[in-house]
Design a protein around this motif. Structure first.
Motif, mmCIF file in Angstrom:
data_model
loop_
_atom_site.group_PDB
_atom_site.id
_atom_site.type_symbol
_atom_site.label_atom_id
_atom_site.label_comp_id
_atom_site.label_asym_id
_atom_site.label_seq_id
_atom_site.Cartn_x
_atom_site.Cartn_y
_atom_site.Cartn_z
ATOM 1 N N VAL A 146 0.872 -1.177 0.000
ATOM 2 C CA VAL A 146 0.000 0.000 0.000
ATOM 3 C C VAL A 146 0.906 1.224 0.000
ATOM 4 C CG1 VAL A 146 -1.743 1.295 1.272
ATOM 5 C CG2 VAL A 146 -1.900 -1.192 1.148
ATOM 6 N N VAL A 147 0.686 2.075 -0.984
ATOM 7 C CA VAL A 147 1.632 3.164 -1.236
ATOM 8 C C VAL A 147 0.998 4.496 -0.847
ATOM 9 C CG1 VAL A 147 2.996 4.278 -3.035
ATOM 10 C CG2 VAL A 147 2.519 1.835 -3.173
ATOM 11 N N GLY A 148 1.734 5.298 -0.101
ATOM 12 C CA GLY A 148 1.264 6.643 0.241
ATOM 13 C C GLY A 148 1.069 7.456 -1.031
ATOM 14 N N ARG A 149 0.093 8.366 -1.018
ATOM 15 C CA ARG A 149 -0.271 9.054 -2.272
ATOM 16 C C ARG A 149 0.870 9.902 -2.815
ATOM 17 N NH1 ARG A 149 -2.582 14.419 -1.150
ATOM 18 N NH2 ARG A 149 -2.607 14.707 1.099
ATOM 19 N N ASN A 150 1.717 10.447 -1.941
ATOM 20 C CA ASN A 150 2.854 11.252 -2.431
ATOM 21 C C ASN A 150 3.869 10.373 -3.138
ATOM 22 O OD1 ASN A 150 1.623 13.428 -1.318
ATOM 23 N ND2 ASN A 150 2.877 13.474 0.544
ATOM 24 N N VAL A 151 4.099 9.175 -2.555
ATOM 25 C CA VAL A 151 5.035 8.238 -3.172
ATOM 26 C C VAL A 151 4.485 7.777 -4.525
ATOM 27 C CG1 VAL A 151 6.206 6.010 -2.910
ATOM 28 C CG2 VAL A 151 5.809 7.456 -0.907
ATOM 29 N N ALA A 152 3.163 7.484 -4.516
ATOM 30 C CA ALA A 152 2.544 7.016 -5.761
ATOM 31 C C ALA A 152 2.699 8.051 -6.867
ATOM 32 C CB ALA A 152 1.068 6.721 -5.502
ATOM 33 N N ARG A 153 2.524 9.344 -6.465
ATOM 34 C CA ARG A 153 2.639 10.406 -7.472
ATOM 35 C C ARG A 153 4.090 10.520 -7.959
ATOM 36 N NH1 ARG A 153 0.179 14.197 -4.768
ATOM 37 N NH2 ARG A 153 2.085 15.140 -3.926
ATOM 38 N N GLN A 154 5.028 10.413 -6.985
ATOM 39 C CA GLN A 154 6.443 10.579 -7.317
ATOM 40 C C GLN A 154 6.945 9.435 -8.211
ATOM 41 O OE1 GLN A 154 8.906 10.778 -3.838
ATOM 42 N NE2 GLN A 154 10.643 11.674 -4.931
ATOM 43 N N LEU A 155 6.444 8.209 -7.911
ATOM 44 C CA LEU A 155 6.929 7.043 -8.656
ATOM 45 C C LEU A 155 5.985 6.652 -9.796
ATOM 46 C CD1 LEU A 155 8.142 4.803 -5.660
ATOM 47 C CD2 LEU A 155 9.494 6.361 -7.080
ATOM 48 N N HIS A 156 4.937 7.508 -10.007
ATOM 49 C CA HIS A 156 3.956 7.252 -11.075
ATOM 50 C C HIS A 156 3.337 5.874 -10.921
ATOM 51 C CE1 HIS A 156 5.648 10.851 -12.828
ATOM 52 N NE2 HIS A 156 6.862 10.297 -12.793
ATOM 53 N N LEU A 157 2.866 5.584 -9.724
ATOM 54 C CA LEU A 157 2.278 4.279 -9.450
ATOM 55 C C LEU A 157 0.757 4.389 -9.433
ATOM 56 C CD1 LEU A 157 4.612 3.156 -6.516
ATOM 57 C CD2 LEU A 157 4.663 2.313 -8.864
ATOM 58 N N ALA A 185 2.413 12.046 7.475
ATOM 59 C CA ALA A 185 3.701 11.540 7.012
ATOM 60 C C ALA A 185 3.558 10.187 6.321
ATOM 61 C CB ALA A 185 4.651 11.410 8.213
ATOM 62 N N GLU A 186 2.475 9.459 6.655
ATOM 63 C CA GLU A 186 2.269 8.132 6.052
ATOM 64 C C GLU A 186 2.063 8.221 4.545
ATOM 65 O OE1 GLU A 186 0.577 9.375 8.572
ATOM 66 O OE2 GLU A 186 1.175 8.171 10.291
ATOM 67 N N ASP A 187 1.703 9.398 4.040
ATOM 68 C CA ASP A 187 1.509 9.558 2.594
ATOM 69 C C ASP A 187 2.837 9.472 1.849
ATOM 70 O OD1 ASP A 187 -1.131 9.842 3.067
ATOM 71 O OD2 ASP A 187 -1.177 12.036 2.879
ATOM 72 N N ASN A 188 3.936 9.539 2.634
ATOM 73 C CA ASN A 188 5.274 9.449 2.020
ATOM 74 C C ASN A 188 5.882 8.064 2.221
ATOM 75 O OD1 ASN A 188 5.200 12.226 1.352
ATOM 76 N ND2 ASN A 188 5.705 12.710 3.491
ATOM 77 N N GLN A 189 5.079 7.125 2.711
ATOM 78 C CA GLN A 189 5.623 5.799 3.033
ATOM 79 C C GLN A 189 4.970 4.721 2.182
ATOM 80 O OE1 GLN A 189 4.917 5.424 7.238
ATOM 81 N NE2 GLN A 189 6.239 7.157 7.759
ATOM 82 N N ILE A 190 5.625 3.547 2.234
ATOM 83 C CA ILE A 190 5.074 2.371 1.559
ATOM 84 C C ILE A 190 4.862 1.309 2.629
ATOM 85 C CG2 ILE A 190 5.565 0.515 -0.082
ATOM 86 C CD1 ILE A 190 7.296 2.580 -1.639
ATOM 87 N N PHE A 191 3.679 0.721 2.653
ATOM 88 C CA PHE A 191 3.349 -0.289 3.655
ATOM 89 C C PHE A 191 3.339 -1.663 2.987
ATOM 90 C CE2 PHE A 191 1.818 3.662 5.232
ATOM 91 C CZ PHE A 191 2.002 3.610 6.597
ATOM 92 N N VAL A 192 4.140 -2.571 3.569
ATOM 93 C CA VAL A 192 4.179 -3.949 3.046
ATOM 94 C C VAL A 192 4.004 -4.893 4.222
ATOM 95 C CG1 VAL A 192 5.700 -3.295 1.146
ATOM 96 C CG2 VAL A 192 6.693 -4.140 3.283
ATOM 97 N N ASP A 193 3.808 -6.154 3.903
ATOM 98 C CA ASP A 193 3.654 -7.137 4.965
ATOM 99 C C ASP A 193 4.944 -7.216 5.784
ATOM 100 O OD1 ASP A 193 1.866 -9.271 6.040
ATOM 101 O OD2 ASP A 193 3.675 -10.455 5.634
ATOM 102 N N LEU A 194 4.788 -7.381 7.104
ATOM 103 C CA LEU A 194 5.941 -7.366 8.002
ATOM 104 C C LEU A 194 6.988 -8.389 7.616
ATOM 105 C CD1 LEU A 194 7.257 -6.336 10.642
ATOM 106 C CD2 LEU A 194 5.928 -8.069 11.881
ATOM 107 N N ALA A 195 6.536 -9.600 7.265
ATOM 108 C CA ALA A 195 7.486 -10.675 6.938
ATOM 109 C C ALA A 195 8.323 -10.309 5.719
ATOM 110 C CB ALA A 195 6.720 -11.980 6.702
ATOM 111 N N GLN A 196 7.673 -9.622 4.732
ATOM 112 C CA GLN A 196 8.400 -9.200 3.527
ATOM 113 C C GLN A 196 9.456 -8.163 3.866
ATOM 114 O OE1 GLN A 196 8.114 -10.482 0.490
ATOM 115 N NE2 GLN A 196 6.490 -11.898 1.191
ATOM 116 N N ALA A 197 9.107 -7.226 4.733
ATOM 117 C CA ALA A 197 10.061 -6.189 5.132
ATOM 118 C C ALA A 197 11.218 -6.796 5.905
ATOM 119 C CB ALA A 197 9.352 -5.139 5.986
ATOM 120 N N GLN A 198 10.893 -7.750 6.797
ATOM 121 C CA GLN A 198 11.949 -8.402 7.582
ATOM 122 C C GLN A 198 12.901 -9.167 6.660
ATOM 123 O OE1 GLN A 198 9.359 -10.614 10.141
ATOM 124 N NE2 GLN A 198 9.531 -9.160 11.855
#
Lengths: 380, 226
Positions: A146-157, A185-198
């Motif tokens: 799940v991508v924050g809207r600012n990141v999505a805009r920046q990365l054209h996602l 600030a969460e609009d600048n972050q990307i949320f992934v499953d914890l296991a994937q991040a680990q």
């Protein structure tokens, strides 16, 4: 004869008494609505407060266990030490709890903050966040992000886009399942499953912090935090002071406001009854003089009038409370978007208050006991 | 046998106005006394003191062995309920109570109510067909007869009537006076304030007042009214 007299008194002065009962019904209606609101406001507001998100944070103690290069937080905890402690307390006040591991990864050449978490917990933890897409989509080949809207805009996602993330020499590709609009600030972050991040960070089982949303008063939250801290000696368990303090202060202010309004309405109702009873007392001077001439004692004559006023208070209280509960139901719908359930303890309380107010306002009738029959019959 | 009413040196002062000045007289049980005198001579004050509605400044007023002047508020209340029955010039009926309820009101403050007895009292004064009427639906004479029934319902020792015909037309006056004659014949003791000499002549004695003083006590001849 008492009840017959009482009925005749009520019928005989129904014009004047209608004004008094109108005041009592109005007073009882507003008071019962406010009291019902007051009793339910804590539950409603704490539900509303939970829209504000987490209000409790578990983080590593200052002498943190694990240090890692590139991690957004400097110290880490083992999720197997922390999450079971939350589950063991099994407190129904906990609305949502999500572990987080923050790392700074690269999307192409652009560094981004990636939060590994339990995606399915975020809607419970942060119900005010808006998402286009889904937190937990049906499984596809790539894990969801799940991508924050600012990141999505920046990365054209956009939804369904492929998102390659890399950390040091490890990389993984994600499918954009949702675009987040958190308004922070969460609009600048990307949320992934914890296991994937680990896995990406090479930190299996490690987390940076846990955020919890706990419903209840500041005291309930502090008590829960203390119990959690006792079972997690190597962690800091802290209420988010700004949120809990604001909740407590708001609750106290609303309560104070409601109590002040109830007192004010009681006084105004009593004054209205007083004005009506003063006029009624003037009309009844001759009747009282006659009753005393016939051998009526002060207590018996005044008792008759007080019973009349008590009946008025009770009738006003009953009618007003029924209307007031309906009013609080409506107010609940308008203010909180959900009906406020009627609290039946309001009934005896409001009726007792209205009887007391009516009796207080009946002072002129009580003073009639001092009437001297001879003075009345002289026409003075 | 002691007189039913014994008044000795009774005085009443309202500020600088002396309403009664050392009045003394007695009334035997069963007597009808007419109290006469010009306005402001102290007639109503005397009735009020004897009925426990007002207090004396000096002297004593003994009714059926009770010195009214020595009673406190609660004693006066019981005295009014048990010893005397009032009939007022203005009737003083409670407007929102029916005729029978007005009579029962006196029973209520005396002890317990008995609607059957109250109805019978109204029938005795000729109001058997007006029992459930409100005072506003009755003529002046009928209202005064309700007041008489109310005054009698608790079997008082003394009936105090303050110009009971003062507000009545001739026909109603005759009816009410006939009622008092019947009461007198039955042995009731009546003290009646009146301005009308023809009514006063019906009484056993006339007591005349002027400026708060008792001026004459006259024994009436037994004369039937014309």
């Amino acid at each position: 004869m008492f009840w017959r007299l009482l009925w005749k008194l009520l019928r005989g002065s129904r014009g004047r008494l209608a004004v008094a009962i109108l005041a009592l019904v109005s007073g009882a209606m507003v008071i019962s609505a406010l009291l019902n609101l007051e009793l339910d406001v804590e539950r409603k507001l704490t539900q509303e407060f939970r829209m504000l998100g987490a209000n409790l944070v578990i983080s590593p103690a200052q002498d943190g266990q694990t240090q890692m290069p590139g991690a957004a937080s400097s110290a880490l905890m083992n999720e197997k030490d922390v999450l079971p402690a939350i589950q063991n307390l099994n407190d129904p006040a906990v609305v949502g709890a999500a572990p987080f591991l923050y790392i700074v990864e690269r999307a192409g050449k652009i560094p981004v903050v990636v939060a590994g978490t339990k995606l399915e917990e975020l809607p419970k933890l942060e119900p005010a966040w808006k998402i286009e897409g889904q937190w937990t989509p049906a499984p596809v080949d790539q894990p969801p992000a799940v991508v924050g809207r600012n990141v999505a805009r920046q990365l054209h996602l956009s939804l369904g886009s492929q998102l390659p993330l890399a950390y040091l020499d490890r990389g993984s590709e994600f499918n954009v399942a949702g675009i987040l609009d958190a308004g922070g600030a969460e609009d600048n972050q990307i949320f992934v499953d914890l296991a994937q991040a680990q896995k990406l960070a090479g930190l299996p089982g490690q987390i940076g912090l846990v955020q919890l949303s706990v419903t209840g008063t500041p005291k309930i939250i502090a008590d829960y935090a203390a119990r959690l801290a006792a079972s997690l000696p190597s962690c800091d368990v802290r209420p988010i002071r700004q949120v809990t303090q604001a909740e407590g202060e708001l609750l106290n202010r609303i309560r104070l406001l409601i109590v002040a309004m109830v007192v004010l309405i009681l006084v105004l109702t009593a004054l209205c009854v007083l004005a009506t009873m003063a006029a009624l007392a003037m009309e009844r001077r001759e009747d009282v003089g006659l009753m005393k001439a016939l051998g009526g004692s002060i207590s018996r004559v005044v008792g008759l009038f007080m019973a009349e006023v008590g009946v008025l208070g009770a009738a006003g209280g009953i009618i007003g409370t029924i209307l007031g509960l309906a009013l609080s139901h409506w107010m609940g719908q308008r203010v909180f978007g959900a009906a406020i359930s009627p609290r039946w303890e309001i009934f005896p309380l409001t009726i007792a208050l209205m009887i007391a107010v009516a009796l207080a306002g009946a002072l002129p009738l009580r003073l009639l006991g001092k009437v001297k029959p001879a003075v009345i019959f002289r026409g003075e | 046998m002691a007189p039913l009413v014994q008044v000795e040196g009774l005085s009443k002062q309202y500020g600088s106005v002396r309403a009664l000045a050392g009045v003394s007289f007695s009334v035997e049980a069963g007597e009808w006394i007419a109290i006469m005198g010009p306005s402001g001579s102290g007639k109503t004050t005397l009735i009020n003191i004897l009925g426990g509605l007002d207090t004396a400044s000096a002297g004593q007023a003994v009714v059926d062995g009770t010195d009214v002047a020595r009673l406190n508020e609660s004693g006066l209340t019981r005295f009014r309920a048990e010893k005397v029955g009032f009939v007022f010039q203005q009737f003083h009926l409670v407007p929102y109570l029916t005729a029978v309820e007005n009579v029962m009101l006196a029973q209520y403050f005396h002890s317990t109510t008995d609607e059957k007895e109250a109805r019978e009292a109204l029938e005795r004064v000729g109001l058997g067909d007006r029992i459930e009427h409100l005072p506003g639906e009755l003529s002046g004479g009928e209202q005064q007869r309700v007041a008489v029934a109310r005054a009698l319902i608790n079997h008082p020792k003394l009936i105090l009537a303050d110009e009971p015909t003062g507000n009545l037309d001739e026909a109603n006056e005759a009816t009410v006076i006939q009622l008092f004659r019947e009461l007198h014949a039955q042995g009731h003791t009546i003290l009646m304030v009146t301005h009308d000499p023809s009514i006063a002549r019906l009484a056993d004695r006339r007591i005349e007042f002027a400026h708060g003083r008792l001026t004459h006590i006259t024994q009436s001849l037994s004369v039937e009214p014309a």
